[in-house]
Design a protein around this motif. Structure first.
Motif, PDB file in Angstrom:
ATOM      1  N   THR A  98       0.630  -1.179  -0.060  1.00  0.00           N
ATOM      2  CA  THR A  98       0.123   0.070  -0.069  1.00  0.00           C
ATOM      3  C   THR A  98       0.875   1.269  -0.114  1.00  0.00           C
ATOM      4  OG1 THR A  98       0.127   0.322   2.489  1.00  0.00           O
ATOM      5  CG2 THR A  98      -1.643  -1.192   1.497  1.00  0.00           C
ATOM      6  N   SER A  99       0.283   2.470  -0.015  1.00  0.00           N
ATOM      7  CA  SER A  99       1.137   3.643   0.131  1.00  0.00           C
ATOM      8  C   SER A  99       1.810   3.504   1.593  1.00  0.00           C
ATOM      9  CB  SER A  99       0.325   4.834  -0.046  1.00  0.00           C
ATOM     10  OG  SER A  99      -0.145   4.907  -1.479  1.00  0.00           O
ATOM     11  N   CYS A 100       2.892   4.001   1.962  1.00  0.00           N
ATOM     12  CA  CYS A 100       3.351   3.798   3.205  1.00  0.00           C
ATOM     13  C   CYS A 100       3.834   5.006   3.748  1.00  0.00           C
ATOM     14  CB  CYS A 100       4.559   2.771   3.161  1.00  0.00           C
ATOM     15  SG  CYS A 100       3.818   1.139   3.018  1.00  0.00           S
ATOM     16  N   LYS A 101       3.972   5.351   4.807  1.00  0.00           N
ATOM     17  CA  LYS A 101       4.946   6.373   5.479  1.00  0.00           C
ATOM     18  C   LYS A 101       5.767   5.821   6.532  1.00  0.00           C
ATOM     19  CE  LYS A 101       3.013  10.076   7.270  1.00  0.00           C
ATOM     20  NZ  LYS A 101       1.974  11.115   8.009  1.00  0.00           N
ATOM     21  N   LEU A 102       7.066   6.128   6.354  1.00  0.00           N
ATOM     22  CA  LEU A 102       8.155   5.390   7.365  1.00  0.00           C
ATOM     23  C   LEU A 102       8.886   6.651   7.765  1.00  0.00           C
ATOM     24  CD1 LEU A 102       8.148   3.529   4.539  1.00  0.00           C
ATOM     25  CD2 LEU A 102       8.884   1.945   6.333  1.00  0.00           C
ATOM     26  N   ILE A 103       9.583   5.999   8.983  1.00  0.00           N
ATOM     27  CA  ILE A 103      10.714   6.966   9.696  1.00  0.00           C
ATOM     28  C   ILE A 103      11.845   5.742   9.292  1.00  0.00           C
ATOM     29  CG2 ILE A 103      11.622   7.825  11.705  1.00  0.00           C
ATOM     30  CD1 ILE A 103       8.698   8.060  12.812  1.00  0.00           C
ATOM     31  N   VAL A 104      12.941   6.527   8.784  1.00  0.00           N
ATOM     32  CA  VAL A 104      13.972   5.860   8.132  1.00  0.00           C
ATOM     33  C   VAL A 104      15.240   6.214   8.605  1.00  0.00           C
ATOM     34  CG1 VAL A 104      15.113   5.283   6.081  1.00  0.00           C
ATOM     35  CG2 VAL A 104      12.728   5.083   6.044  1.00  0.00           C
ATOM     36  N   PHE A 105      16.099   5.338   9.236  1.00  0.00           N
ATOM     37  CA  PHE A 105      17.569   5.503   9.569  1.00  0.00           C
ATOM     38  C   PHE A 105      18.389   4.835   8.485  1.00  0.00           C
ATOM     39  CE2 PHE A 105      14.893   5.145  13.343  1.00  0.00           C
ATOM     40  CZ  PHE A 105      15.724   6.487  13.957  1.00  0.00           C
ATOM     41  N   LEU A 106      19.352   5.894   7.862  1.00  0.00           N
ATOM     42  CA  LEU A 106      20.370   5.373   7.019  1.00  0.00           C
ATOM     43  C   LEU A 106      21.510   4.637   8.023  1.00  0.00           C
ATOM     44  CD1 LEU A 106      20.748   8.420   4.576  1.00  0.00           C
ATOM     45  CD2 LEU A 106      19.312   6.290   4.143  1.00  0.00           C
ATOM     46  N   LYS A 107      22.185   3.516   7.284  1.00  0.00           N
ATOM     47  CA  LYS A 107      23.083   2.759   8.071  1.00  0.00           C
ATOM     48  C   LYS A 107      24.003   3.479   8.871  1.00  0.00           C
ATOM     49  CE  LYS A 107      25.500  -1.328   7.992  1.00  0.00           C
ATOM     50  NZ  LYS A 107      25.555  -2.705   7.421  1.00  0.00           N
ATOM     51  N   GLN A 108      24.566   4.679   8.302  1.00  0.00           N
ATOM     52  CA  GLN A 108      25.541   5.331   8.804  1.00  0.00           C
ATOM     53  C   GLN A 108      25.193   6.015   9.929  1.00  0.00           C
ATOM     54  OE1 GLN A 108      29.003   5.527   8.407  1.00  0.00           O
ATOM     55  NE2 GLN A 108      28.823   6.593  10.488  1.00  0.00           N
ATOM     56  N   ASP A 109      23.687   6.414   9.932  1.00  0.00           N
ATOM     57  CA  ASP A 109      23.101   7.128  11.213  1.00  0.00           C
ATOM     58  C   ASP A 109      22.670   6.177  12.190  1.00  0.00           C
ATOM     59  OD1 ASP A 109      23.197   9.714  10.019  1.00  0.00           O
ATOM     60  OD2 ASP A 109      21.112   9.541   8.657  1.00  0.00           O
ATOM     61  N   TRP A 110      22.221   5.118  11.775  1.00  0.00           N
ATOM     62  CA  TRP A 110      22.249   3.903  12.544  1.00  0.00           C
ATOM     63  C   TRP A 110      23.446   3.572  13.518  1.00  0.00           C
ATOM     64  CZ3 TRP A 110      17.360   2.036  14.066  1.00  0.00           C
ATOM     65  CH2 TRP A 110      17.392   0.837  14.724  1.00  0.00           C
ATOM     66  N   LEU A 111      24.504   3.408  12.875  1.00  0.00           N
ATOM     67  CA  LEU A 111      25.764   3.272  13.516  1.00  0.00           C
ATOM     68  C   LEU A 111      26.164   4.206  14.590  1.00  0.00           C
ATOM     69  CD1 LEU A 111      27.881   1.853  10.428  1.00  0.00           C
ATOM     70  CD2 LEU A 111      26.730   0.388  12.472  1.00  0.00           C
ATOM     71  N   GLU A 112      25.822   5.415  14.116  1.00  0.00           N
ATOM     72  CA  GLU A 112      26.129   6.480  15.154  1.00  0.00           C
ATOM     73  C   GLU A 112      25.093   6.442  16.397  1.00  0.00           C
ATOM     74  OE1 GLU A 112      26.295  11.346  14.080  1.00  0.00           O
ATOM     75  OE2 GLU A 112      26.532  10.278  12.328  1.00  0.00           O
ATOM     76  N   LEU A 113      23.966   5.936  16.160  1.00  0.00           N
ATOM     77  CA  LEU A 113      23.130   5.833  17.343  1.00  0.00           C
ATOM     78  C   LEU A 113      24.034   4.882  18.366  1.00  0.00           C
ATOM     79  CD1 LEU A 113      19.663   5.635  15.797  1.00  0.00           C
ATOM     80  CD2 LEU A 113      20.531   7.821  16.782  1.00  0.00           C
ATOM     81  N   SER A 114      24.485   3.953  17.624  1.00  0.00           N
ATOM     82  CA  SER A 114      25.160   2.777  18.548  1.00  0.00           C
ATOM     83  C   SER A 114      26.429   3.316  19.257  1.00  0.00           C
ATOM     84  CB  SER A 114      25.666   1.723  17.783  1.00  0.00           C
ATOM     85  OG  SER A 114      24.617   1.158  17.257  1.00  0.00           O
ATOM     86  N   GLN A 115      27.200   4.282  18.425  1.00  0.00           N
ATOM     87  CA  GLN A 115      28.332   5.021  19.180  1.00  0.00           C
ATOM     88  C   GLN A 115      28.093   5.971  19.852  1.00  0.00           C
ATOM     89  OE1 GLN A 115      29.914   5.967  15.340  1.00  0.00           O
ATOM     90  NE2 GLN A 115      30.573   3.985  14.691  1.00  0.00           N
ATOM     91  N   THR A 116      26.916   6.583  19.996  1.00  0.00           N
ATOM     92  CA  THR A 116      26.835   7.769  20.785  1.00  0.00           C
ATOM     93  C   THR A 116      25.942   7.237  22.164  1.00  0.00           C
ATOM     94  OG1 THR A 116      26.703   9.192  18.989  1.00  0.00           O
ATOM     95  CG2 THR A 116      25.844  10.177  20.703  1.00  0.00           C
ATOM     96  N   ILE A 117      24.809   6.727  21.944  1.00  0.00           N
ATOM     97  CA  ILE A 117      23.791   6.269  22.987  1.00  0.00           C
ATOM     98  C   ILE A 117      24.231   5.111  23.789  1.00  0.00           C
ATOM     99  CG2 ILE A 117      21.324   5.712  23.549  1.00  0.00           C
ATOM    100  CD1 ILE A 117      20.565   7.311  20.856  1.00  0.00           C
TER     101      ILE A 117
END
Length: 188
Positions: A98-117
């Motif tokens: 169907t038509s979708c709305k998502l919140i997306v994290f690019l891989k680099q940003d996802w890795l940054e979350l791991s390194q920061t939080i």
């Protein structure tokens, strides 16, 4: 964004600064029906959270037939996790039903979350476990007769019945569209 934060908070505790950091890394993305979130033969590079719509996981069997393996709807994570983590090419497609709305994290940003939080890897691990569990639990039991499979589908996924193509439901259940039409006619 509130839905995503509530989802994440099921798996761990975050302070406001960490929540703000997550929100700053997130991108809202719209997919039209039939658009791909990720594709076979390509390395998955993003993690999504579905705000609206339905995405299916599908692949082609050795006869060239398209098989719908799972259906993922609102308030769920969508990612080809194993290939995302291993940085390897996917063997399946994640496609909007169907038509979708998502919140997306690019891989680099996802890795940054791991390194920061602090504790993010533990939270992410639990989210991915739930994602994998949902994908594995959504497949119908092929040993059941087709009518039983459809009745279970109706019970477990009532919101999907009139939202996605009968072809996708039939593929998911492992029956032909003609068989599914007959089953639906006999149930009414």
């Amino acid at each position: 964004m509130k839905e995503l934060i509530n989802y994440i908070l099921q798996f761990g505790i975050l302070n406001q600064q960490q929540i703000d950091f997550i929100e700053n890394k997130a991108i809202e993305v719209a997919l039209e029906k039939d658009d791909y979130f990720s594709e076979a033969g390509k390395i998955p590079v993003r993690v999504g959270f579905i705000l609206e719509g339905v995405i299916r996981g599908c692949y082609y069997n050795n006869k060239g037939e398209e098989i719908t393996r799972c259906l993922i709807s609102e308030n769920s994570l969508v990612v080809d996790y194993l290939n995302f983590e291993a940085n390897t090419s996917s063997t399946e497609y994640l496609q909007a039903c169907t038509s979708c709305k998502l919140i997306v994290f690019l891989k680099q940003d996802w890795l940054e979350l791991s390194q920061t939080i602090v504790g993010w890897e533990n939270i992410a691990g639990k989210m991915f476990q739930k994602c994998l569990f949902q994908k594995s639990r959504k497949g119908p039991v092929i040993s059941q007769d087709a009518t039983t499979r459809y009745l279970e589908f109706m019970q477990n996924h009532p919101s999907l019945i009139n939202r996605i193509s009968l072809a996708y439901i039939a593929s998911y259940l492992g029956v032909t569209q003609q068989s599914l039409s007959r089953i639906r006619k006999n149930i009414r």
